[in-house]
Design a protein around this motif. Structure first.
Motif, short mmCIF file in Angstrom:
data_model
loop_
_atom_site.label_atom_id
_atom_site.label_comp_id
_atom_site.label_asym_id
_atom_site.label_seq_id
_atom_site.Cartn_x
_atom_site.Cartn_y
_atom_site.Cartn_z
N ARG A 33 0.73 -1.22 0.04
CA ARG A 33 -0.01 -0.04 0.02
C ARG A 33 0.93 1.10 -0.05
O ARG A 33 2.09 1.28 0.66
CB ARG A 33 -0.92 0.05 1.28
N MET A 34 0.63 2.28 -0.81
CA MET A 34 1.02 3.60 -0.69
C MET A 34 0.05 4.69 -0.48
O MET A 34 -0.94 4.48 -1.09
CB MET A 34 2.03 3.80 -2.08
N SER A 35 0.65 5.58 0.14
CA SER A 35 -0.34 6.62 0.92
C SER A 35 0.29 7.97 0.95
O SER A 35 1.46 8.07 0.90
CB SER A 35 -0.75 6.36 2.27
N TRP A 36 -0.73 8.98 0.64
CA TRP A 36 -0.23 10.36 0.97
C TRP A 36 -0.94 11.00 2.27
O TRP A 36 -2.15 10.55 2.23
CB TRP A 36 -0.40 11.26 -0.06
N PHE A 37 -0.30 11.28 3.01
CA PHE A 37 -0.80 12.19 4.47
C PHE A 37 -0.33 13.76 4.06
O PHE A 37 0.48 13.99 3.67
CB PHE A 37 -0.37 11.54 5.59
N ARG A 38 -1.05 14.41 5.13
CA ARG A 38 -0.63 15.70 5.21
C ARG A 38 -1.02 16.07 6.48
O ARG A 38 -1.75 15.70 7.31
CB ARG A 38 -1.32 16.64 4.34
N GLN A 39 -0.08 17.17 6.96
CA GLN A 39 -0.26 17.96 8.33
C GLN A 39 0.18 19.40 7.99
O GLN A 39 1.10 19.71 7.76
CB GLN A 39 1.09 17.32 9.11
N ALA A 40 -0.88 20.15 8.54
CA ALA A 40 -0.89 21.64 8.53
C ALA A 40 -0.66 21.97 9.83
O ALA A 40 -0.46 21.48 10.91
CB ALA A 40 -2.08 22.03 8.22
N GLN A 44 -3.49 17.96 13.48
CA GLN A 44 -2.88 16.31 13.32
C GLN A 44 -2.78 16.06 11.93
O GLN A 44 -3.31 16.47 10.87
CB GLN A 44 -4.03 15.50 13.84
N ARG A 45 -1.68 14.94 11.81
CA ARG A 45 -1.63 14.35 10.39
C ARG A 45 -2.83 13.60 9.81
O ARG A 45 -3.52 13.05 10.68
CB ARG A 45 -0.46 13.39 10.48
N ALA A 91 0.19 22.32 3.59
CA ALA A 91 0.54 21.56 4.57
C ALA A 91 1.99 20.68 4.10
O ALA A 91 2.35 21.22 3.04
CB ALA A 91 -0.52 20.45 4.65
N VAL A 92 2.42 20.11 5.04
CA VAL A 92 3.62 19.23 4.58
C VAL A 92 2.88 18.07 4.32
O VAL A 92 2.13 17.35 5.08
CB VAL A 92 4.58 18.90 6.03
N GLN A 116 6.82 20.40 1.44
CA GLN A 116 5.87 21.45 1.65
C GLN A 116 5.15 21.96 0.58
O GLN A 116 5.62 22.23 -0.46
CB GLN A 116 6.76 22.68 1.97
N VAL A 117 3.77 22.02 0.69
CA VAL A 117 2.84 22.58 -0.14
C VAL A 117 2.19 23.80 0.25
O VAL A 117 1.62 23.82 1.57
CB VAL A 117 1.77 21.57 -0.65
N THR A 118 2.35 24.88 -0.56
CA THR A 118 1.80 26.31 0.18
C THR A 118 0.87 26.69 -1.09
O THR A 118 1.27 26.85 -2.26
CB THR A 118 2.90 27.21 0.52
N VAL A 119 -0.26 26.76 -0.94
CA VAL A 119 -1.33 27.60 -1.69
C VAL A 119 -1.62 28.84 -1.30
O VAL A 119 -2.25 29.01 0.04
CB VAL A 119 -2.52 26.58 -1.96
#
Length: 121
Positions: A33-40, A44-45, A91-92, A116-119
Protein backbone atom coordinates in the motif's frame (compact mmCIF):
# COMPACT_ATOMS: atom_id res chain seq x y z
CA UNK A 1 16.33 -0.42 5.36
CA UNK A 2 13.65 1.22 3.23
CA UNK A 3 13.74 4.90 2.32
CA UNK A 4 10.98 7.07 0.93
CA UNK A 5 11.67 10.42 -0.64
CA UNK A 6 9.09 12.94 -1.80
CA UNK A 7 9.49 15.65 -4.42
CA UNK A 8 7.32 18.17 -6.25
CA UNK A 9 6.14 20.45 -3.47
CA UNK A 10 6.19 24.21 -3.77
CA UNK A 11 4.20 27.44 -3.83
CA UNK A 12 1.15 27.73 -6.08
CA UNK A 13 -1.80 30.09 -6.38
CA UNK A 14 -5.29 28.96 -5.50
CA UNK A 15 -6.81 27.08 -8.42
CA UNK A 16 -3.44 25.84 -9.59
CA UNK A 17 -1.96 22.35 -9.75
CA UNK A 18 1.01 20.45 -8.39
CA UNK A 19 2.20 16.88 -8.85
CA UNK A 20 3.95 15.17 -5.98
CA UNK A 21 6.17 12.13 -6.45
CA UNK A 22 7.57 9.63 -3.98
CA UNK A 23 10.19 6.97 -4.61
CA UNK A 24 10.83 3.97 -2.39
CA UNK A 25 14.35 2.57 -2.37
CA UNK A 26 16.49 0.14 -0.43
CA UNK A 27 15.35 -3.31 0.71
CA UNK A 28 12.01 -3.25 -1.10
CA UNK A 29 10.61 -6.67 -1.98
CA UNK A 30 6.97 -5.65 -2.43
CA UNK A 31 4.98 -2.52 -1.71
CA UNK A 32 1.52 -3.42 -0.49
CA UNK A 33 0.00 0.00 0.00
CA UNK A 34 1.19 3.52 -0.73
CA UNK A 35 -0.39 6.59 0.76
CA UNK A 36 -0.18 10.34 1.03
CA UNK A 37 -0.80 12.10 4.33
CA UNK A 38 -0.60 15.80 5.15
CA UNK A 39 -0.12 17.91 8.23
CA UNK A 40 -0.95 21.58 8.48
CA UNK A 41 0.55 23.76 11.24
CA UNK A 42 -1.12 23.07 14.55
CA UNK A 43 -3.14 20.20 13.10
CA UNK A 44 -2.92 16.44 13.29
CA UNK A 45 -1.56 14.47 10.37
CA UNK A 46 -4.43 13.33 8.16
CA UNK A 47 -4.87 10.84 5.36
CA UNK A 48 -5.13 12.27 1.85
CA UNK A 49 -5.27 9.10 -0.25
CA UNK A 50 -4.36 5.40 -0.37
CA UNK A 51 -3.56 3.20 -3.33
CA UNK A 52 -3.26 -0.56 -2.91
CA UNK A 53 -1.17 -3.04 -4.86
CA UNK A 54 -4.15 -4.12 -6.95
CA UNK A 55 -4.93 -0.51 -7.84
CA UNK A 56 -7.91 0.35 -5.67
CA UNK A 57 -7.90 3.81 -4.15
CA UNK A 58 -9.42 5.74 -1.26
CA UNK A 59 -9.55 9.51 -0.82
CA UNK A 60 -10.34 11.92 1.97
CA UNK A 61 -13.65 13.66 1.34
CA UNK A 62 -11.88 17.03 1.26
CA UNK A 63 -9.85 16.10 -1.83
CA UNK A 64 -12.25 13.88 -3.80
CA UNK A 65 -12.61 15.07 -7.37
CA UNK A 66 -9.52 17.28 -7.12
CA UNK A 67 -6.64 14.92 -6.27
CA UNK A 68 -5.63 11.71 -8.00
CA UNK A 69 -3.26 9.09 -6.61
CA UNK A 70 -1.39 6.74 -8.92
CA UNK A 71 1.53 4.35 -8.67
CA UNK A 72 4.25 2.89 -10.86
CA UNK A 73 4.98 -0.54 -9.45
CA UNK A 74 7.99 -1.11 -11.69
CA UNK A 75 9.73 1.98 -10.31
CA UNK A 76 8.36 1.77 -6.72
CA UNK A 77 6.82 5.19 -7.09
CA UNK A 78 3.58 6.86 -6.06
CA UNK A 79 2.22 10.14 -7.37
CA UNK A 80 -0.34 12.66 -6.22
CA UNK A 81 -1.82 14.93 -8.86
CA UNK A 82 -3.38 17.89 -7.10
CA UNK A 83 -5.72 20.15 -9.08
CA UNK A 84 -7.94 23.07 -8.11
CA UNK A 85 -5.77 23.69 -5.07
CA UNK A 86 -7.18 25.68 -2.18
CA UNK A 87 -5.38 27.60 0.60
CA UNK A 88 -6.64 24.97 3.05
CA UNK A 89 -4.56 22.38 1.17
CA UNK A 90 -1.43 24.08 2.54
CA UNK A 91 0.51 21.49 4.54
CA UNK A 92 3.55 19.28 4.63
CA UNK A 93 2.72 16.24 2.51
CA UNK A 94 4.17 12.89 3.55
CA UNK A 95 4.56 9.70 1.57
CA UNK A 96 3.82 6.50 3.49
CA UNK A 97 4.18 2.89 2.41
CA UNK A 98 3.53 -0.58 3.77
CA UNK A 99 6.57 -2.48 2.50
CA UNK A 100 7.54 -6.12 2.60
CA UNK A 101 11.32 -6.64 2.63
CA UNK A 102 11.19 -10.37 1.83
CA UNK A 103 8.75 -13.13 0.92
CA UNK A 104 8.24 -14.14 4.58
CA UNK A 105 6.00 -11.24 5.55
CA UNK A 106 8.69 -9.16 7.22
CA UNK A 107 8.58 -5.44 6.68
CA UNK A 108 6.87 -2.42 8.09
CA UNK A 109 5.38 1.00 7.67
CA UNK A 110 7.73 3.67 6.36
CA UNK A 111 7.56 7.45 6.00
CA UNK A 112 9.29 10.04 3.89
CA UNK A 113 10.58 13.31 5.37
CA UNK A 114 7.78 15.34 3.75
CA UNK A 115 7.48 18.09 1.17
CA UNK A 116 5.90 21.50 1.74
CA UNK A 117 2.90 22.55 -0.33
CA UNK A 118 1.78 26.15 0.04
CA UNK A 119 -1.32 27.49 -1.70
CA UNK A 120 -1.71 31.26 -1.74
CA UNK A 121 -5.09 32.96 -1.98
Amino acid sequence: QVRLLESGGGLVQAGGSLRLSCTASGAVFRINRMSWFRQAPGEQRELVAHIFSHGSTNYADSVKGRFTIARDNARNMVFLQMNSLKPEDTAVYYCNADVSVNNYGQGGDFWGPGTQVTVSS
